[in-house]
Design a protein around this motif. Structure first.
Motif, PDB file in Angstrom:
ATOM      1  N   ARG A 216      36.934  41.559  39.875  1.00  0.00           N
ATOM      2  CA  ARG A 216      36.950  41.139  38.476  1.00  0.00           C
ATOM      3  C   ARG A 216      37.455  39.716  38.271  1.00  0.00           C
ATOM      4  O   ARG A 216      37.287  39.164  37.183  1.00  0.00           O
ATOM      5  CB  ARG A 216      37.834  42.092  37.662  1.00  0.00           C
ATOM      6  N   ASP A 217      38.027  39.105  39.294  1.00  0.00           N
ATOM      7  CA  ASP A 217      38.498  37.729  39.120  1.00  0.00           C
ATOM      8  C   ASP A 217      37.396  36.707  39.387  1.00  0.00           C
ATOM      9  O   ASP A 217      37.645  35.501  39.415  1.00  0.00           O
ATOM     10  CB  ASP A 217      39.705  37.442  40.015  1.00  0.00           C
ATOM     11  N   ALA A 218      36.156  37.194  39.560  1.00  0.00           N
ATOM     12  CA  ALA A 218      35.034  36.295  39.793  1.00  0.00           C
ATOM     13  C   ALA A 218      33.783  36.863  39.129  1.00  0.00           C
ATOM     14  O   ALA A 218      33.720  38.046  38.774  1.00  0.00           O
ATOM     15  CB  ALA A 218      34.801  36.099  41.289  1.00  0.00           C
ATOM     16  N   GLU A 219      32.783  35.994  38.964  1.00  0.00           N
ATOM     17  CA  GLU A 219      31.546  36.400  38.304  1.00  0.00           C
ATOM     18  C   GLU A 219      30.391  35.612  38.908  1.00  0.00           C
ATOM     19  O   GLU A 219      30.447  34.395  39.017  1.00  0.00           O
ATOM     20  CB  GLU A 219      31.640  36.103  36.799  1.00  0.00           C
TER      21      GLU A 219
END
Length: 229
Positions: A216-219
């Motif tokens: 969730r800390d990246a996309e």
């Protein structure tokens, strides 16, 4: 257990990603155009459930969904369905423009609009399976490319609007992929279809799963996939 709602799960890339998700124990809800197609998809994908909504009539999607039980949680909305009719701007009839824009652009926008409240609660993800035609337009591909360029714009706007709600938005741009849709394209082009020349549907499914499974800390915002041979 994650819950995924998928359009286009009846064949090609949609079928491949649905099977991968089911195999790992996730819940899959497939959108079908009518009750008969829903029964076919349910038999084809054991363990999947279905919703009926005709993407060729975006204005009726809200009514169709209001008559059915929607899941209380959706972790991802995967827009995989699409249609293509080739033709030059000089020759392509307005009905073929309307059909491609409806299924490839307006229906994804409407389905996303209707499901955003649930996606916001789950801090879910929207994945648009676009096309190389969403980045460039070639002769004879005007209507399809226009719908896919529009889909890129939809994804970009949605990402900017929904980041504050924690909803991730990803666009996948596959090159030519070995699917029934690609076979139909070759028929329209009058060329021989050799699936070995193209990306496998399973390879594209892997890119979709990569985007879904990212911490969730990246996309992943945009991912282009090309044939490796």
């Amino acid at each position: 257990m994650a819950v995924h709602l998928i359009t286009g799960a009846g064949s090609g890339i949609g079928d491949a990603v649905a099977r991968r998700l089911l195999d790992r124990g996730d819940q899959v809800i497939a959108v079908a155009r009518d009750a008969g197609r829903a029964r076919e998809i349910a038999a084809q994908l054991p363990g999947a459930s279905t919703l009926v909504a005709d993407l060729s009539q975006p204005g009726r999607i809200s009514w169709a969904l209001s008559k059915q039980h929607l899941p209380e949680r959706i972790d991802s909305l995967l827009h995989v369905a699409g249609i293509v009719d080739l033709g030059t701007v000089a020759d392509l009839a307005p009905t073929l423009w309307d059909q491609q824009l409806a299924v490839n652009l307006v229906a994804p926008a409407e389905l996303t609009r209707l499901l955003l409240p649930v996606l916001r609660v789950s801090r879910g993800q929207v994945v648009f399976v676009n096309s190389g035609a969403g980045l460039r337009a070639n002769a004879g591909w005007g209507a399809y490319a226009a719908s896919k360029h529009g889909l890129k714009a939809l994804a970009d706007a949605l990402r900017a609007e929904e980041s504050e709600h924690g909803v991730r938005v990803t666009s996948i741009y596959p090159g030519r992929t070995a699917t029934p849709m690609q076979e139909r394209v070759h028929q329209q082009e009058g060329s021989e279809y050799d699936p070995e020349r193209f990306i496998s549907a399973d390879a594209v499914a892997t890119t979709i799963l990569t985007a879904l499974d990212l911490p969730r800390d990246a996309e992943i915002t945009d991912l282009t996939v090309r044939p490796g041979r």
